[in-house]
Design a protein around this motif. Sequence first.
Motif, PDB file in Angstrom:
ATOM      1  N   TYR A 281       1.084  -2.276   6.205  1.00  0.00           N
ATOM      2  CA  TYR A 281       0.371  -3.553   6.302  1.00  0.00           C
ATOM      3  C   TYR A 281       1.072  -4.614   5.467  1.00  0.00           C
ATOM      4  O   TYR A 281       2.043  -4.210   4.671  1.00  0.00           O
ATOM      5  N   SER A 282       0.614  -5.827   5.798  1.00  0.00           N
ATOM      6  CA  SER A 282       1.206  -7.041   5.367  1.00  0.00           C
ATOM      7  C   SER A 282       1.291  -7.256   3.879  1.00  0.00           C
ATOM      8  O   SER A 282       1.883  -7.944   3.469  1.00  0.00           O
ATOM      9  N   ASN A 283       0.346  -6.430   3.263  1.00  0.00           N
ATOM     10  CA  ASN A 283       0.181  -6.710   1.769  1.00  0.00           C
ATOM     11  C   ASN A 283       1.319  -5.658   0.877  1.00  0.00           C
ATOM     12  O   ASN A 283       1.096  -5.749  -0.123  1.00  0.00           O
ATOM     13  N   GLY A 284       2.059  -4.974   1.653  1.00  0.00           N
ATOM     14  CA  GLY A 284       2.849  -4.028   1.212  1.00  0.00           C
ATOM     15  C   GLY A 284       2.524  -2.703   1.225  1.00  0.00           C
ATOM     16  O   GLY A 284       3.179  -1.988   0.803  1.00  0.00           O
ATOM     17  N   GLN A 285       1.194  -2.227   1.245  1.00  0.00           N
ATOM     18  CA  GLN A 285       0.720  -1.066   1.358  1.00  0.00           C
ATOM     19  C   GLN A 285       1.158  -0.350   2.645  1.00  0.00           C
ATOM     20  O   GLN A 285       1.465  -0.897   3.741  1.00  0.00           O
ATOM     21  N   ALA A 286       1.137   1.095   2.624  1.00  0.00           N
ATOM     22  CA  ALA A 286       1.367   1.852   3.804  1.00  0.00           C
ATOM     23  C   ALA A 286       0.468   3.060   3.914  1.00  0.00           C
ATOM     24  O   ALA A 286       0.065   3.634   2.808  1.00  0.00           O
ATOM     25  N   LEU A 287       0.194   3.705   4.986  1.00  0.00           N
ATOM     26  CA  LEU A 287      -0.569   4.747   5.015  1.00  0.00           C
ATOM     27  C   LEU A 287       0.167   5.484   6.315  1.00  0.00           C
ATOM     28  O   LEU A 287       0.503   5.116   7.365  1.00  0.00           O
ATOM     29  N   ALA A 288       0.119   7.022   6.074  1.00  0.00           N
ATOM     30  CA  ALA A 288       0.779   7.960   6.899  1.00  0.00           C
ATOM     31  C   ALA A 288      -0.288   8.869   7.239  1.00  0.00           C
ATOM     32  O   ALA A 288      -1.117   9.455   6.330  1.00  0.00           O
TER      33      ALA A 288
END
Length: 76
Positions: free
Chosen positions: A19-26
Amino acid sequence: SDEELKHYGTVKAEIKLYYSNGQALATSFFAFSIAKTLEDQNIIPTADYYIDDFETLRDGVNHIVEEISQTVEELQ
């Protein structure tokens, strides 16, 4: 890549979203199978037939026509 286009068998994958806010999801790992069709088994791999533009297609058709014409002349 050419090897990825020609791949068949079991594929193991994972989707990662950044995500553009630096978060990630796998996601959890998952698998699926790619089987060869009857058409794929007896011909040159499909990746060799991708056409970049109309000129490439036209040149290829003209080359095939020349080969066929030469073969017909030899057979006559």
